[in-house]
Design an enzyme around this catalytic site. Sequence first.
Site, PDB file in Angstrom:
ATOM      1  N   ASP A 156      -3.535  -8.754  -3.416  1.00  0.00           N
ATOM      2  CA  ASP A 156      -2.329  -9.191  -2.703  1.00  0.00           C
ATOM      3  C   ASP A 156      -1.080  -9.250  -3.579  1.00  0.00           C
ATOM      4  O   ASP A 156      -0.008  -9.632  -3.092  1.00  0.00           O
ATOM      5  CB  ASP A 156      -2.580 -10.527  -2.009  1.00  0.00           C
ATOM      6  N   ASP A 197      -7.211  -4.947   4.870  1.00  0.00           N
ATOM      7  CA  ASP A 197      -5.855  -5.428   4.548  1.00  0.00           C
ATOM      8  C   ASP A 197      -5.267  -4.754   3.300  1.00  0.00           C
ATOM      9  O   ASP A 197      -4.055  -4.615   3.164  1.00  0.00           O
ATOM     10  CB  ASP A 197      -5.854  -6.948   4.274  1.00  0.00           C
TER      11      ASP A 197
END
Length: 420
Positions: A120, A179
């Site tokens: 992330d 993701d």
Amino acid sequence: MRTPISFLAALAPFVSAQTVPAQLFSGLIPQKVLATAKSLPAPIQYPQYTDTSVGHWLDFVPDTWTSGFFPTTLYALNTRKTLCGATPTNGLSTGDWVTLGRAASNGLIPLEAHNNQGHDVGFLSFPFVEELAINPTNQTALTAVKAFAADLAARFNPVVGCTRSWDTADPTDFTVIIDNMMNLEILWVVYGLTGNETLRNIAITHADTTMKNHIRADGGSWHVVEYNSTTGSVIRKRTSQGFSDNSTWSRGEAWGIYGFANMYKHTKDPNYLATARRMGNYFLKNLPSDGIVPWDFNAPLIPAPRPADSSAATIVATGFLLLGSLETSAAAGKVWIDAAINLLSHITTLAWRPSWQSLLSNGTVNWPANNFLTGIVYGIIALLSSCRAQSNNKRAAGDYYYIKAGNDLISMGLATCTGS
Ligand SMILES: *[C@@H]1O[C@H](CO)[C@@H](O)[C@H](O)[C@H]1NC(C)=O
Ligand SMILES: *[C@@H]1O[C@H](CO)[C@@H](O)[C@H](O)[C@H]1NC(C)=O
Ligand SMILES: *[C@@H]1O[C@H](CO)[C@@H](O)[C@H](O)[C@H]1NC(C)=O
Ligand SMILES: *[C@@H]1O[C@H](CO)[C@@H](O)[C@H](O)[C@H]1NC(C)=O
Ligand SMILES: *[C@@H]1O[C@H](CO)[C@@H](O)[C@H](O)[C@H]1NC(C)=O
């Protein structure tokens, strides 16, 4: 490539004309964002999601995967001010958005040296990418994007062919989530700045491996694929945030649609376009007739109401605007663009909450963890991005979001800064 006529016909019920919701341009947006910016805690923490009753933001320490979204929101309002000007009704004159965005970004700088966010780092880099669009020589921002790209590159395993998403107790258990497709953009940004081919090749290899193992024949997706880091083989396919191992979690599907469209934008590899279309097709075919995105496409309808996920709706809308702008014919592009407007329209009707600190309610952060019916900061940024996209053909070079999508919407006359 041929125009995919079959999916045009199949998706017709979902793309009946809707108008762009006027709320996308409401003066309430800068009003709420400014109030949140002025009340950020010291030392700084960042809003991620709200409570479920009065919609007040809950703040998290900088070392959290969502910390980049609020600073990016501030930059997005600067972009909107550039595009639309400040008028008495749009409320954009109330804040110095660049100064606010820079100040809010500062809390992320220590994360360059150390963070616990795994893949992330791509999301954490967003405000620095926005800063570079304004000031390409800002050394702080250049250092930040290079550090985050190097972090992600260091998570690449050539035997698996992916960057590792989450760390695991057993390091040979190599976990990749759908993701992660969104975080590849930081590799492209730094490849663009430095020409470092390693970064580009990692993005391509990760996307190719994901295309092979995360996407089902019907275009749905697994949330998690676990690989053996020693042998590269798939150990299992499962969910983390979805309804079941074999279900399709809508936000993961949305990240995938955006991510593969983005890979096509960078490479023009038709396999990425085909994958984004297949996933988009799945998304629209499985959308209920009320046009509201459920948190998981396979979650049971009973007991009603099956919770929505407004963040999946706004993320996929931006993905469809991007895909629509890249399609091989205007007719094919219009399908995705109309679908994006439809989804934005339906989710605005359901979830626009003037009294909440967030813009929208009905976000599902994590249903298995009993965290839903909230506002969500990444839903907001997606919403802002999609409205800025409507006129961003006037935007300065360097924008990494929705340039071509915006050009298409403008040229089709679908929206103006006032939503008319
Ligand atoms: C450069 O970017 C950083 C972080 O985005 C910001 O805090 C700083 O104010 C910027 N510097 C200048 C001179 O604009
Ligand atoms: C390119 O990026 C990779 C991954 O971060 C790094 O190991 C390598 O040193 C970089 N190459 C150059 C020439 O900077
Ligand atoms: C991966 O494969 C190696 C070699 O066969 C084995 O020792 C290891 O336990 C495997 N790891 C997992 C998580 O299955
Ligand atoms: C999920 O799919 C796999 C094949 O991909 C199958 O082996 C497994 O039985 C399925 N599980 C459920 C619960 O349907
Ligand atoms: C939307 O949120 C409201 C409360 O904020 C809730 O009552 C309603 O059931 C939710 N609808 C869906 C479809 O999630």
